[in-house]
Structure formats: C-alpha cells, structure tokens
Design an enzyme around this catalytic site. Structure first.
Site, PDB file in Angstrom:
ATOM      1  N   HIS A  66       0.868  -1.175   0.000  1.00  0.00           N
ATOM      2  CA  HIS A  66       0.000   0.000   0.000  1.00  0.00           C
ATOM      3  C   HIS A  66       0.911   1.233   0.000  1.00  0.00           C
ATOM      4  O   HIS A  66       1.708   1.423   0.923  1.00  0.00           O
ATOM      5  CB  HIS A  66      -0.917   0.006   1.217  1.00  0.00           C
ATOM      6  N   GLU A  69       1.528   3.570   3.073  1.00  0.00           N
ATOM      7  CA  GLU A  69       2.015   2.981   4.322  1.00  0.00           C
ATOM      8  C   GLU A  69       3.537   2.879   4.200  1.00  0.00           C
ATOM      9  O   GLU A  69       4.077   1.881   3.725  1.00  0.00           O
ATOM     10  CB  GLU A  69       1.334   1.631   4.551  1.00  0.00           C
ATOM     11  N   GLU A  74       1.907  -5.007  10.892  1.00  0.00           N
ATOM     12  CA  GLU A  74       1.378  -3.642  10.924  1.00  0.00           C
ATOM     13  C   GLU A  74       2.268  -2.852  11.868  1.00  0.00           C
ATOM     14  O   GLU A  74       2.289  -3.087  13.067  1.00  0.00           O
ATOM     15  CB  GLU A  74      -0.071  -3.638  11.410  1.00  0.00           C
ATOM     16  N   HIS A  90       3.067  -3.349   6.562  1.00  0.00           N
ATOM     17  CA  HIS A  90       1.949  -2.447   6.340  1.00  0.00           C
ATOM     18  C   HIS A  90       1.967  -1.385   7.436  1.00  0.00           C
ATOM     19  O   HIS A  90       2.875  -1.344   8.269  1.00  0.00           O
ATOM     20  CB  HIS A  90       0.631  -3.220   6.344  1.00  0.00           C
TER      21      HIS A  90
END
Length: 790
Positions: free
Chosen positions: A395, A398, A625, A533
């Site tokens: 992404h 990110e 994450e 991410h």
C-alpha cells in the site's frame, strides 16, 4: 604658480565627477529594493499542501515591479525552474521543509522582464517600497515561523489525559478520539468511534491539547469524523492559547481574531498555518461553523497540532527524557523513487561483495520494482542456504516499512564491515532479499502530499486503483472446494496449489506489480518472509480468509503453532507492541491478543499474499502492521528504527529454525527436484528445489518425516528439532523403483547390482504367484461350469 593652479583645477573637476557618479548609482539603487543579481526572497504559502489560511487574511500578494525586475532574467528563471523540479524529486513535502519549497513558488507567476530604463525619470520610489515591504511581511509572516513537527495526536505521543473538551456526546466520541486519521468501527455508537463530537451545538465548544511544556505552536491540521453513516465536518474554527488553562488569548490576524477554514469532506486533511507562532502550553480548537442538517449536524473533528517543544529549564534530568534520535547514524528521511535508487546504489557501492541490486518487474507507470540481495555470494542460490524476503510498500501510503528496509540495508552493510558477528552470520548463512517498494506508483502519489496530509487512503492503491493485498489468486476457495468434493482424504493435495487459468489470462484484473511478485516467488525458493503495512500495531498470520466468507472467524492453517511463534517473535521484540501501557490505535485492542492475531479473525481478506505464499510455494509469511500512523513524520523515523531494529533481525533468524536437508538419488547422489517432504500430523507438505535441498520450518520437538518422489521408494526417519538457532540436518537418499531403474542402468551399458537383482527376482516371483493364482482360479471356475452341465 600657473602650473599649481592648473593642477588644483583638475583635482576639483575629478572630485565633482566622482560625486556625480556616486549619486547616479545611489539613485539607481533606490529604484530597485533588491540587488539585480540576487533572487527575490518574497515567499508565498506552500502550494504543495492542502492549506487553508485564516479567512481574514488577504489573498497572496501580487508580484511587484521589483519582483518583475528580478525575475526578468530569462536564464535565471530557467535555472530556478530546473532547480524547482530537482527539489521536488529530491525530497517529500515534509512540514519542516515547507519554507525551502516556498522560495521556489515566488518564481512561478508570469512576469514581463522589465528594462532598466528607469534612470531618466524619477519614479515614485517612496510609494512603491512600502507595498513591497507589506507584501513580504504578509507572505513571510507565516514562513518565518519555525517549521515544527506534529505533537503526536496521530502517532499517540500525546496521551489521552492530555486531551480535554468542553463537552462530548458519549465516551466513544470523547476528546481522546479527536486524533488525525483515527478510524472507527463498522457501527457508529461503540467505544471506538471516529472522532471527537461535542454534546452541544454552539460556538463555545472546544477541543484542548496540553503539550505539558512550553511549545511554539505553528499550525493545526483538521479532519472530519470517520464514519460511513454520519456526515460531520467543521467548516471554520478559531484557535486560542494559554499557559495555565485559565486565561486564554486568541490567534490573531493583524488586529482581528483569526478564523481558519476547516473541512469540506470527512477525510481530506486541511492544514492551517498561523501567521505568527505563539509560545504556550495549551492550545484550543474552537469550531465556529459546521455542517448542519437539521438536528443531525454535530460538531465533530479529528486534529493534529504542529509545534516545537521548548527546552525545559526545570528539567535537571534531561537524560531521562524520551529519546528522539537513534544511535545508528543512518539516512533517516522519506525517500522518493529517485532517492531510493540513489540510496540502494550507495549501499551497493559501499558493500559490493555482499549486495546485488536487481529488478523483479515494473509498475503500471514503468517504475522498476528494485530489490536488494544481501548474501556472501550474491546472485546465486547456495545448496543448503535458505532464502528470505521482506516486502514493503504494497500500500503506497504505508511508508514506514519502506524506510525500515532502506535503513536495514545500510545497517547490515555497515555492521558487516565492522565485523558484527550476528550480522556476519546472517549474511553468510542466509540469502536475504529486500523489496522496499512493491507499489511505487502509489507511494509517489502519497509522497507528493507529504506526511500528515496524505490522508488514510491517498496512495494506498495501485495506479489502476487495485488493492494488491486482495489481488493474488484465491487459492483458499480452490482448496476448500476440493475438500468438499473429494471423499477420499488421501487424494487431497495440501500444497503447491496451481493458479487458476482465469487468473493467468491477460484479461484478468491483476496488477503488473502483483504478477511481478508472483513470478519472483516462483523463481526464488523462499522459505520465510514478511510484508510490512501501516495503520495498526499487530502481526497477523494465515489464513487471512474465512472459509464461509464470514466477516471474521478464526481460520487456522496446519502450521498454526509455528505461525503463532513467528508472529510472537516479531511482536514481543518490538518496543511499542510489547509496551503493556500503550493504548489501542483505532478500533481494536490487540493487546488482549499479545499483539498477534489470525488474519481471518481480524477481518477476512480474500486473495492475500500471505495465503497465496503458503498454498502455492514453500514460503511461510506474516503481515506486520508497524505503526498507528501510516505516514509518520520524518522526525519519528529514528525512533521507529529503534522500535523495530531487533524485531527485523530476530525474525530473519527464524528461517534457520526447524529441519533442512537434501533429497538425493541413492546411487547417483544427484539432488531430486520436487521431492515431497511430509511431516506426520501436519497436513501441509513442502517440496525440494532444483538441487534437491529443502527447508521445513518447525517448532522444537520430535517429528517423523517422510520424503518421496515420483519413481522412487519413499523414505522415512525421525528428526529432532532443538531450541538452538540452527536447523536439524535431515538428509534423504531415495531408491528408484525397479521398473525405471534397470532401464536407466542397462541403457548406459551397466550391470545390475546384486541387491537390485534380488529385488527384481522377488518382484518377478510375486508377480508369478499372483498370475498363477489367477490362472488357477479361472481353471477351477471353468471346471465347475463343466461339472454342472454334466
């Protein structure tokens, strides 16, 4: 005497001419407030930001004659435009760089070169000068403010008890939720709603931030409420400051109280910079107008505050303050595509013996997907050496993973040269691949907006609008459909699922970046990997997709225990994830799960890279994450490196946990490709690669392992996995089945060995007995029929 008089007269005339020249030069200088060879320093507000200044502020000043005179040099203008383009390629629109970029903006207005025929007639210089000064003061007023970073509402540096409000509707819309880019739950009304909302609807409502020390406040970023059901935005607001939270003074725009423009939609961050900075401890955001739809329009917002904290003279223990720098002197900044290439090239030049830069493909716009290999023998797969990968930037907005991988390249190169034994061992025993940007098109889009202003989704998708985390082939459904149809479990495959033909066609809606990564997975026998991410603090592991398309449901793989170990390894060594006092990022408290979770138990993601990697290749992969803030400010990067450095290293070391070995032909000692390695009680097999070597990730314990290949007798053995960071060696030597092996030997003119001759004789005898038994049964049946006839 006459001669002396003549000399005096000449001297007098010379002095008079000199004075006249000086006066003419002074007169010319008075006509131009800037030297002809210097650049105009008049600055306009930065156009790179979505910025709204106060309503009472005048429009950007028009270019004066002095400005036209300075920009009239065509060569200088062209050069400065070139410099502007280079500047835009070199760095992001970071908040602290805004002043530098604003210098270039003043050169963009169309101006007519002014000739220098201004000496003959005396112009009204005295009237023109104040206009220039007034223009400079208006535009430079905001530019002279120190360029300060965010205080940390979005990154959670600002704690909940530092946020207060005049009122709030309920707990889920309290002041602690008024943070930039905070995300709500699916339903409005829970304790994790999408912003701060005042209980009352009047102009006396406010959201207050306590910086806890004197701070030079320079601006505010505002957003609407995060909700798919409600539309709540603040259209305009005022700002007040205080040192004691009792006496407040407003932000001024000249002699009037400044009113700043807010939002027109829910998501776009809008930056407002103060004309003059203000030193205070407290700051309040005071909404003035907001979206009203009868009784439905409430005062709701999310915010970030820009400010530079001042040194605290009462802090005699300065060494106890939170560190803002890293002891590793790395290139801590956001790198666009051009800068990323430069940095990777510089690392390769510093460590040419252990690095290699290569491209795995191109993005939709033609940007190459660069990867760096770090190994003691770059460019070659070594027998018994596992392959590892990190992927970042799936992404585009990110961005922290991208910078961490660039930092990791620099760090490993430097520490290898220093002789750090941990890094030396990793480099010599592992082939490491780092892909810092899987979606460079999306990153460039977010990069142009800059930190804090990119929003939650700006740049997330590919150029074609594809979310690449849902873009891999859905092999989960293929597997579960096969399980439902097949009645014999022994015939089911549980690994190396083929990609459906509908997915491989040119018409399939598959991003070129996704295809490039799939080809990369098929070319390199990866054993372990992770993708980075942003937007949360948690490590997720497969499966990412629920079996019955439920919104969320725990859906484990056959290797659930090892995946939990992998996720725990990263989460437990990450400084922020392992902090028991941290607050949740958005709408899920992952502390209750020790910061790890089965992906499908969080939310179902069909076509994820984790599931595809597990079902189509030998590689185990998790998703990390990294931070609550998708696009951390540049000032946060050194701390984020410190938070993740140990995690990055210890996770790579897990590629050596389990068993490894080589599956060979017993007679020729040649490696057997695509041999299946099966572990009892774990319904997921792997395969050997081109040279016959394999790696099977396992937790410590005793396992019964079987290796088999087409045309060979299977072989089994017991393998003990220890707690050491070194794998257990489990080699296999397989014997070819007799029907194929004699043909190979006799074709080469060789003789069959005695053991093989014995096995062949036994096989022939067994076949003869079976044949004889069948013949005898037929004869007996025929005799019985004849007897009945008689």
């Amino acid at each position: 005497m006459a001669v002396a008089l003549h000399l005096r007269l000449l001297f007098f005339l010379h002095c008079v001419s000199f004075i006249l020249v000086i006066s003419v030069m002074d007169s010319h200088a008075a006509r131009s407030p800037f030297p002809a060879d210097r650049t105009n320093t008049t600055e306009l507000p930065t156009t790179g930001f979505t910025s709204r200044s106060s309503k009472s502020t005048a429009k950007p000043p028009r270019t004066t004659t002095a400005t036209k005179h300075v920009t009239g040099d065509a060569g200088t203008t062209a050069a400065s435009r070139k410099d502007t383009r280079e500047e835009e390629e070199e760095g992001p629109l970071e908040l602290e760089r805004r002043s530098t970029r604003s210098l270039k903006v003043a050169k963009t207005p169309k101006t007519i070169p002014r000739k220098r025929k201004l000496i003959t007639k005396k112009p009204k210089v005295k009237k023109a000068k104040p206009q220039v000064k007034h223009s400079v003061s208006q535009s430079v007023a905001s530019e002279t403010v120190p360029q300060c970073p965010p205080l940390g509402l979005e990154s959670l540096k600002i704690k909940n008890n530092q946020l207060r409000a005049s009122s709030y509707k309920r707990r889920g819309l309290g002041p602690h939720r008024g943070r930039l880019n905070i995300q709500s739950g699916i339903d409005d009304g829970d304790i994790y709603d999408g912003g701060w909302c005042a209980q009352h609807r009047d102009m006396k409502q406010w959201l207050e931030v306590d910086a806890r020390r004197l701070t030079r406040f320079t601006g505010v970023i505002l957003q609407g409420r995060a909700s798919i059901w409600s539309w709540n935005v603040v259209h305009s607001y005022k700002v007040q400051f205080s040192n004691d939270s009792l006496v407040w003074r407003p932000s001024m725009n000249g002699t009037e109280e400044a009113v700043f423009e807010g939002n027109q939609d829910l998501e776009t961050p809008v930056l407002a910079l103060f004309n003059t900075s203000t030193v205070a401890r407290y700051i309040r955001i005071n909404p003035q107008t907001w979206y009203q739809n009868g009784t439905q329009g409430h005062i709701c917002l999310r915010a970030e505050v820009l400010g530079c904290t001042l040194p605290d003279p009462n802090n005699i223990y300065a060494w106890q303050t939170e560190p803002t720098e890293s002891k590793d002197k790395l290139d801590f900044r956001h790198h666009n595509y051009k800068e990323m290439r430069k940095l990777m090239k510089s690392v390769h030049e510093a460590c040419p013996d252990i690095t290699r830069i290569y491209s795995i493909g191109k993005s939709y716009t033609g940007l190459k997907l660069y990867a760096m290999e770090i190994s003691d023998n770059p460019g070659k797969h070594e027998l018994g050496e596992p392959e590892f990968r990190y992927i970042a930037g799936m992404h585009g907005n990110e961005v922290l993973g991208r910078e961490l991988l660039l930092n990791l390249m620099q760090y490993m190169c430097r520490e290898y040269k220093r002789g750090d034994q941990r890094i030396v061992r990793l480099v010599k025993e592992t082939r490491i691949h780092l892909l810092p940007s899987m979606n460079p098109d999306g990153y460039e889009k977010a990069f142009k907006k800059g930190s804090e202003l990119a929003g939650w989704a700006w740049g997330r998708y590919s150029y074609e609008g594809i979310d690449m985390n849902h873009n891999f082939a859905d092999l989960n459904s293929e597997m579960w459909n096969a399980i439902e149809v097949e009645t014999d479990p022994s015939k089911l495959i549980n690994h190396y699922f083929p990609i459906p033909e509908r997915y491989t066609s040119e018409e399939a809606f598959v991003a070129p970046e996704t295809r490039a990564v799939i080809n990369w997975m098929q070319d390199v026998p990866f054993v372990l990997g992770a993708s980075f991410h942003g937007g949360e603090l948690v490590v997720t592991y497969p499966y990412d997709m629920t079996r019955d398309w439920a919104p969320r449901e725990h859906t484990p793989t056959a290797d659930e225990s090892f995946f939990r170990w992998l996720a725990t390894v990263y989460a437990s060594t990450n400084r922020v994830m392992s902090n028991p006092d941290r607050r949740p990022c958005h709408n899920k408290d992952f502390l209750r799960y020790n910061n790890i979770i089965n992906g499908a138990d969080w939310h179902t993601v069909p076509g994820s890279m984790n599931d595809f990697s597990y079902l189509h290749t030998n590689c185990f992969e998790v998703t990390v994450e990294l931070s609550c803030d998708k696009f951390p400010h540049v000032s946060e990067l050194p701390v984020e490196w410190e938070n993740n450095r140990e995690s990055l290293l210890v996770y790579m070391e897990q590629v050596h946990r389990g068993i490894k070995g080589v599956v060979r032909d017993k007679d020729t000692e040649a490696g057997i490709t695509d041999a299946i390695v099966k572990v009892d009680d774990i319904d997921h097999h792997i395969r050997s690669v081109a040279d016959g070597d394999y790696w099977r990730l396992l937790n410590p314990g005793e396992y019964r392992v079987t290796a088999s290949a087409e045309g060979y007798f299977p072989s089994s053995r017991t393998c003990q996995v220890m707690y050491d960071h070194y794998p257990t060696i489990c080699d296999f030597r397989l014997t070819k089945m007799p029907r194929q092996r004699p043909e190979d030997i006799l074709a080469k003119g060789g003789k069959l060995p005695k053991d093989l001759q014995l096995r062949l004789r036994q096989l022939r005898l067994r076949k003869l007995r079976v044949t004889t038994k069948a013949v005898n049964q037929r004869r007996t049946a025929a005799a019985a029929k004849r007897a009945k006839r008689m």
